[in-house]
Structure formats: structure tokens, C-alpha cells
Motif scaffolding. Structure first.
Motif, PDB file in Angstrom:
ATOM      1  N   VAL A 167       0.909  -1.206  -0.120  1.00 39.75           N
ATOM      2  CA  VAL A 167       0.024  -0.082   0.006  1.00 39.75           C
ATOM      3  C   VAL A 167       0.877   1.147  -0.081  1.00 39.75           C
ATOM      4  O   VAL A 167       0.434   2.522  -0.727  1.00 39.75           O
ATOM      5  N   ILE A 168       2.022   1.341   0.656  1.00 42.46           N
ATOM      6  CA  ILE A 168       2.796   2.551   0.816  1.00 42.46           C
ATOM      7  C   ILE A 168       3.610   2.660  -0.322  1.00 42.46           C
ATOM      8  O   ILE A 168       3.923   3.768  -0.763  1.00 42.46           O
ATOM      9  N   ILE A 169       3.903   1.558  -1.173  1.00 42.70           N
ATOM     10  CA  ILE A 169       4.678   1.731  -2.241  1.00 42.70           C
ATOM     11  C   ILE A 169       3.699   2.423  -3.416  1.00 42.70           C
ATOM     12  O   ILE A 169       4.290   3.255  -3.939  1.00 42.70           O
ATOM     13  N   ALA A 170       2.581   1.791  -3.273  1.00 39.15           N
ATOM     14  CA  ALA A 170       1.383   2.371  -4.099  1.00 39.15           C
ATOM     15  C   ALA A 170       1.321   4.109  -3.920  1.00 39.15           C
ATOM     16  O   ALA A 170       1.138   4.909  -4.820  1.00 39.15           O
ATOM     17  N   ALA A 171       1.256   4.172  -2.553  1.00 40.39           N
ATOM     18  CA  ALA A 171       0.808   5.513  -2.171  1.00 40.39           C
ATOM     19  C   ALA A 171       2.010   6.629  -2.583  1.00 40.39           C
ATOM     20  O   ALA A 171       1.625   7.636  -2.970  1.00 40.39           O
ATOM     21  N   LEU A 172       3.035   6.336  -2.391  1.00 37.80           N
ATOM     22  CA  LEU A 172       4.195   7.138  -2.605  1.00 37.80           C
ATOM     23  C   LEU A 172       4.446   7.425  -4.042  1.00 37.80           C
ATOM     24  O   LEU A 172       4.925   8.469  -4.609  1.00 37.80           O
ATOM     25  N   ALA A 173       4.424   6.368  -4.786  1.00 41.75           N
ATOM     26  CA  ALA A 173       4.318   6.184  -6.266  1.00 41.75           C
ATOM     27  C   ALA A 173       3.566   7.401  -7.092  1.00 41.75           C
ATOM     28  O   ALA A 173       3.755   7.940  -7.922  1.00 41.75           O
ATOM     29  N   TRP A 174       2.243   7.377  -6.358  1.00 41.98           N
ATOM     30  CA  TRP A 174       1.139   8.293  -6.557  1.00 41.98           C
ATOM     31  C   TRP A 174       1.751   9.734  -6.513  1.00 41.98           C
ATOM     32  O   TRP A 174       1.525  10.605  -7.099  1.00 41.98           O
ATOM     33  N   LEU A 175       2.232   9.784  -5.131  1.00 45.54           N
ATOM     34  CA  LEU A 175       2.504  11.162  -4.804  1.00 45.54           C
ATOM     35  C   LEU A 175       3.509  11.620  -5.548  1.00 45.54           C
ATOM     36  O   LEU A 175       3.686  13.019  -5.879  1.00 45.54           O
ATOM     37  N   ILE A 176       4.624  11.023  -5.915  1.00 49.66           N
ATOM     38  CA  ILE A 176       5.655  11.509  -6.987  1.00 49.66           C
ATOM     39  C   ILE A 176       4.949  11.893  -8.117  1.00 49.66           C
ATOM     40  O   ILE A 176       5.674  12.990  -8.684  1.00 49.66           O
ATOM     41  N   ASN A 177       4.298  11.095  -8.694  1.00 51.00           N
ATOM     42  CA  ASN A 177       3.491  11.473 -10.154  1.00 51.00           C
ATOM     43  C   ASN A 177       2.745  12.679 -10.134  1.00 51.00           C
ATOM     44  O   ASN A 177       2.662  13.414 -10.963  1.00 51.00           O
ATOM     45  N   ILE A 178       1.742  12.627  -9.053  1.00 51.82           N
ATOM     46  CA  ILE A 178       0.952  14.064  -8.883  1.00 51.82           C
ATOM     47  C   ILE A 178       1.779  15.179  -8.649  1.00 51.82           C
ATOM     48  O   ILE A 178       1.356  16.461  -9.212  1.00 51.82           O
ATOM     49  N   SER A 179       2.983  15.149  -7.969  1.00 52.44           N
ATOM     50  CA  SER A 179       3.710  16.041  -7.743  1.00 52.44           C
ATOM     51  C   SER A 179       4.277  16.624  -9.025  1.00 52.44           C
ATOM     52  O   SER A 179       4.698  17.785  -9.468  1.00 52.44           O
ATOM     53  N   SER A 180       4.888  15.432  -9.817  1.00 51.63           N
ATOM     54  CA  SER A 180       5.428  15.621 -11.315  1.00 51.63           C
ATOM     55  C   SER A 180       4.505  16.552 -12.050  1.00 51.63           C
ATOM     56  O   SER A 180       4.908  17.148 -12.898  1.00 51.63           O
ATOM     57  N   LEU A 181       3.073  16.363 -11.977  1.00 49.82           N
ATOM     58  CA  LEU A 181       2.043  17.026 -12.579  1.00 49.82           C
ATOM     59  C   LEU A 181       2.192  18.619 -12.584  1.00 49.82           C
ATOM     60  O   LEU A 181       1.964  19.076 -13.679  1.00 49.82           O
ATOM     61  N   VAL A 182       2.737  18.985 -11.350  1.00 50.02           N
ATOM     62  CA  VAL A 182       2.594  20.409 -11.260  1.00 50.02           C
ATOM     63  C   VAL A 182       3.794  20.902 -12.178  1.00 50.02           C
ATOM     64  O   VAL A 182       3.455  21.864 -12.775  1.00 50.02           O
TER      65      VAL A 182
END
Length: 462
Positions: free
Chosen positions: A353-368
Motif C-alpha cells: 500500500v505504501i509503495i503505491a501511495a508514494l509512487a502516486w505522490l511522486i507522479n502527482i507532484s510531477s504533474l505540477v
């Protein structure tokens, strides 16, 4: 002297800034039992101090990005690192709930500024296909800092200064150990400023960037400028443009909805293991797995979207969305976490779960970084990130109600203020236990992904 791939040296410096950021943040958490005893703080006092920090963090997010855009990445980063480091050192002077709350408020004002400055450094030094990986590297610094903080500050707090260094004990008074922990961890931040101020410059102004690296960045910028709907090289947005931008609101809401999952694992998961799995204080060291998994997710999320850009020739923003969809589909594993028995499956599914949550966080940050003009990136990034801390405060309030007895009444000014506004919702979930949160967390990312997709965030729409 020219240094090949100098951009990776830059991101290494940013990585260590993130490490220090989280060491300073986690010092209070790691030493909470000792500090509470010395200063006579109740659990309610401690909870209010944590929320005061998060409130300051949110306030700072709203202004720190604009400051970084005005001051530039080099000076902006230096100002915030110096401010939070001094604030952390001053925490050694705390003698009660009010002084501790004040110093943590100041720490929150300073610490938020590192993230817009870090994102701006990535936009300046990295081509599109490497940005998510670079963000993953410095984000991993936060997980490393959170992991090592207890191993650094707990021995400092336990050191017998009265016996071996009586002059320090006489100077700092009662609690010399934990006070020295704040001083030394803050001092480390001031030392970090030396290499940062010496080497950081814009790529074209750097004495260390090679011609090959400068060409790589120029080619990437030219390719982005040609892409349909690209806005990264536009003039700075005004405040009106920022707050009327669909992109900004979509990203802000996306962080608000999904970041609470990561905040939960930082603030509440150890308490879950203690209450639901029967672990005592010494056994909670197993939570190192949380931060190890977070590091894996940070790097994997950035690397995978880079592969889609480089190998599959998918546009940067679209590549982030594909990775985020995969992450969102993994998050329902959180339901398994709360229902399995035994520590091995609990921690194994938690890591997923945490791997998925952080991979999401990195990519939504990259969208900015992908969708916002570089000239106002810090401003927009900090406004979007403010949604993260608001989400964290909401999560903290919800989970606190879920795990509290139904008869529990709000105590303290922050508790009363929250219940005055959200009382009906909190009373509805009160006493529901951790299971309720794990079910809610399972679908936050899917809901956010649908919102981003149908909002056409990957089309760079304003």
C-alpha cells in the motif's frame, strides 16, 4: 571545474535537505514521552502542538512558493532552511505548552518552503523524462530522515550530560539531553547551507555543468515548447490566473484527497500496531518497513513514468496519469491490512500500500512541474501542497474521532473549534475504529484519479 551529470549532484544536495527537514520534524515525535514528562504536557497538549505545526505548515505553503519565485531557487531554499534550522534550535528553550507550540509553529513556517524550492530546482536542472525520478530521489530523503531521526535523537536525549559534560547540563538545565538534540539537529541544517550556497546556480550560470548537460536541458525545453498545449514556458501567472486555473484546483484537490493516506502511516500506524496487533514500544521499531517501502515507492514511481516517456514516447503528463491509475488500483489492498492477523502479512500488505501511495505522490507532484509555467512554479506548487496539509489535518481529526470512545468530549481550543464546525460528521464516525479508515483509504486514490482524468489534467488545460 566541469562535472558530468552535475544535475545529480544538485538533487543529492536537495535530498539531504529533505533528510534534515524530516529529522527536525520527527525530533519532537521521537522524544515525545521524555519531553511530555519534563514539561508536564498531556496527550491533548501534544496533539494540539502537532496541529499547530500543521497549521503553520499550511500557512507557509500559501506564501513560500511565491517567495521562492521572487528570490530564486538558490536564495529561496537557503532562507527557508536557515529559518527552520534556527527555529529547531530555539525549541531547546521551550518550558511549557505555549513556548513549545510557538517554536513548532515557527518550525512549520520554515519547513514548508523546502518543497516548492526543491520542485523549482528540478524544473531548472532536469529534462522531462527525469523529473519524476528526481522528485522521487528528494522525496526519499524525507523517508530516510524519518527513519534515522529516532536513532540520532534518542541517544542524544539519553546521554548523561550531567556526568560527562556538566557545563552543558548547567547551561541547558533540566532535560539537557533532549534540548541538545534540538540544537545539534538544527545546527546540521546551517552547515548544509555552505555547499548549497557555493554550488547552486542556474544551469547556464553554473561553472560545473558540461556542454552536453546544457544541450540535454535545452533540447528538452525545446521539445516541451513544441508540445501541444504546453504552458511551461509561458509568462508568470497572476494570482487571478492561479486561483482561476482548473489545473491548480484539480491538483490541489487531488493532493487533499490522497495525501491523508501517507499522513496516516506517519502519525497513526504505530498506534494501530500497538492497539490492534499488541506491539509494545520496543517492538514498534518494525515501522522502519513503512519508510523503506516509501523510499521504494518514491523511486519506482519516478522511474516508471520516465520509462513511459523515454521508451513509449508518451507525453509527460499522460505518463504520470498511467502510473497513478496503477497505484490507485493497488490501494484497496489496505482493506486486507486491517483484516489479516499476524505481523508478517500485516507488514507485507502495508508495504504494498505504501509503495503505491508514494509512487502516486511522486507522479502527482510531477504533474505540477509538467503543467505550470516555470516562472511561477514555486507559487503554484506551494498552493497545491497546501491541500496536502489540509488533508492531513482532516485525516488527523477523523481518525482521532474514529479511535476515540463515543463518550469522549472535545478538550482544548483546537478540538472545540473543529467540533463546532464538523461535529455531526465526527460524531457519526466516533468509535468506529481503525477499520473504518482503512476502508475509506482504499478508494481515495481511485476517486482522485477519476476527478483528474475527467478534468483533463493530462491535456494541460487551464
Amino acid at each position: 571545474m566541469k562535472i558530468p551529470n552535475f544535475r545529480w549532484f544538485i538533487i543529492t544536495l536537495v535530498f539531504f535537505a529533505a533528510v534534515l527537514n524530516y529529522i527536525d520534524r520527527q525530533t519532537l515525535s521521537a522524544l515525545a514521552p521524555t519531553i511530555q514528562k519534563d514539561l508536564g504536557l498531556t496527550d491533548r497538549d501534544y496533539g494540539n502542538i502537532v496541529n499547530i505545526f500543521l497549521i503553520a505548515y499550511t500557512i507557509s505553503y500559501l506564501v513560500s512558493g511565491r517567495m521562492v519565485d521572487k528570490l530564486g531557487t538558490r536564495l529561496g531554499m537557503a532562507v527557508f532552511v536557515a529559518f527552520w534550522s534556527v527555529s529547531n534550535m530555539l525549541t531547546a528553550a521551550a518550558h511549557g505548552v505555549r513556548s513549545m507550540g510557538f517554536f513548532r509553529f515557527m518550525l512549520g513556517l520554515g519547513e514548508a518552503g523546502v518543497w516548492p524550492a526543491a520542485s523549482k530546482s528540478v524544473s531548472e536542472w532536469f529534462p522531462a523524462r527525469e523529473r519524476a525520478l528526481a522528485i522521487g530521489v528528494y522525496t526519499m530523503g524525507s523517508t530516510v530522515g524519518a527513519t534515522v531521526a529516532p536513532y540520532i535523537v534518542i541517544p542524544l536525549a539519553a546521554f548523561p550530560f550531567a556526568t560527562h559534560m556538566p557545563f552543558v547540563s548547567n547551561l541547558l538545565g533540566e532535560g539537557a539531553g533532549w534540548r541538545m538534540a534540538f540544537i545539534l539537529t538544527g545546527l546540521a541544517g546551517l552547515l548544509w547551507l555552505i555547499p548549497w550556497m557555493l554550488v547552486y546556480r542556474q544551469p547556464k550560470e553554473s561553472k560545473h555543468a558540461t556542454e552536453k548537460e546544457l544541450k540535454l536541458l535545452a533540447d528538452s525545453n525545446a521539445e516541451e515548447a513544441k508540445s501541444a498545449g504546453s504552458v511551461v514556458n509561458e509568462a508568470p501567472w497572476s494570482w487571478k490566473q492561479i486561483f482561476s486555473s482548473r489545473v491548480v484546483w484539480l491538483l490541489l484537490l487531488g493532493r487533499l484527497i490522497t495525501d491523508p493516506a501517507w499522513y496516516f502511516f506517519q502519525f497513526w500506524f504505530p498506534k494501530f500496531l500497538h492497539a490492534e496487533r499488541g506491539l509494545d514500544q520496543s517492538q514498534l521499531t518494525i515501522t522502519w518497513i513503512v519508510y523503506a517501502a516509501a523510499g521504494v515507492g518514491s523511486l519506482a514511481g519516478g522511474w516508471l513514468s520516465g520509462v513511459l516517456i523515454k521508451k513509449r514516447k508518451i507525453a509527460p503528463a499522460a505518463s504520470r496519469m498511467w502510473i497513478m491509475l496503477g497505484c490507485a488500483c493497488v490501494m484497496p489492498v489496505s482493506i486486507i491490512v486491517v483484516n489479516v492477523t499476524g505481523m508478517t502479512p500485516t507488514m507485507g500488505f502495508t508495504a504494498i500500500v505504501i509503495i503505491a501511495a508514494l509512487a502516486w505522490l511522486i507522479n502527482i507532484s510531477s504533474l505540477v512541474v509538467d503543467t505550470v509555467p516555470k516562472s511561477c512554479l514555486g507559487t503554484v506548487f506551494s498552493i497545491v501542497a497546501a491541500g496536502s496539509t489540509v488533508g492531513g489535518i482532516i485525516m488527523n481529526t477523523l481518525v482521532s474521532a474514529m479511535v476515540s470512545p463515543v463518550a469522549s468530549n472535545p478538550v482544548g481550543f483546537l478540538d472545540r473549534a473543529v467540533y463546532a464546525v464538523f461535529g455531526p460528521i465526527l460524531r457519526a464516525v466516533q468509535g468506529g475504529g481503525y477499520t473504518m479508515w482503512f476502508w475509506l483509504m482504499a478508494f481515495l486514490h481511485l476517486a482522485a484519479w477519476a476527478m483528474l482524468y475527467f478534468g483533463r489534467i493530462h491535456k494541460n488545460a487551464k
